[in-house]
Write an enzyme that holds these catalytic residues in place. Structure first.
Site, PDB file in Angstrom:
ATOM      1  N   CYS A  58     -14.539   4.950   3.301  1.00 34.73           N
ATOM      2  CA  CYS A  58     -13.879   4.901   2.172  1.00 34.73           C
ATOM      3  C   CYS A  58     -12.424   4.619   2.088  1.00 34.73           C
ATOM      4  O   CYS A  58     -11.721   5.379   2.416  1.00 34.73           O
ATOM      5  CB  CYS A  58     -14.175   6.336   1.564  1.00 34.73           C
ATOM      6  SG  CYS A  58     -13.510   6.490  -0.212  1.00 34.73           S
ATOM      7  N   CYS A  61     -10.283   7.024  -0.130  1.00 38.93           N
ATOM      8  CA  CYS A  61     -10.107   8.185   0.944  1.00 38.93           C
ATOM      9  C   CYS A  61      -9.108   7.971   1.874  1.00 38.93           C
ATOM     10  O   CYS A  61      -8.362   9.084   2.141  1.00 38.93           O
ATOM     11  CB  CYS A  61     -11.487   8.576   1.598  1.00 38.93           C
ATOM     12  SG  CYS A  61     -12.826   8.831   0.394  1.00 38.93           S
TER      13      CYS A  61
END
Length: 157
Positions: A58, A61
């Protein structure tokens, strides 16, 4: 020698430390229910715990990593924990994490706020500190109310 033993003991117990060179913070990585219970649920009795649910694939993230490291360095009274949703033993499913990054703020053994998506440092700090202040005020009001009841009705109430 002690440090290596300490870190290897933490690793065996499902806790991984991430020391960032710039901020020298220790963001805790958790990958087991037992470690989550100990490092988040139980710890939230005495201090706020910010839990970041993330995954290695991600990009937003990964963008949050330096922001969370800086937040942890600037707010030592709030514990910062990261949980990899790909290897968490069902923790993210239990807390209904359906998109990442998602952050939960735990206080008094429960999640008190949910933040979804990547945030700037300023937005994250403003949101979290505002929630913590409100929660502490509410807790203080409850203590004051209990003291008032004790004065009114005597001990045992």
């Amino acid at each position: 020698m002690f440090y290596r033993h300490y870190v290897s003991t933490l690793y065996r117990n499902g806790i991984h430390l991430n020391a960032d060179d710039k901020y020298m913070t220790k963001v805790i990585h958790i990958n087991s229910k037992e470690a989550f219970n100990r490092e988040v649920i139980m710890a939230s009795d005495t201090k706020a715990v910010l839990v970041d649910f993330w995954a290695d694939w991600c990009a937003p993230c990964k963008a949050m990593n330096p922001i969370l490291d800086q937040f942890a360095a600037n707010n030592p009274d709030i514990k910062v924990v990261k949980v990899d949703t790909e290897n968490d033993g069902g923790i993210s499913q239990y807390y209904d994490i359906s998109s990442i990054p998602t952050m939960l703020l735990f206080m008094d053994r429960g999640p008190r706020s949910r933040i979804i998506g990547a945030k700037s440092y300023g937005m994250l700090e403003s949101d979290i500190l505002g929630i913590v202040r409100k929660w502490k005020k509410k807790a203080g009001d409850n203590v004051a109310a209990k003291k008032g009841l004790k004065k009114l009705f005597g001990p045992g109430r």
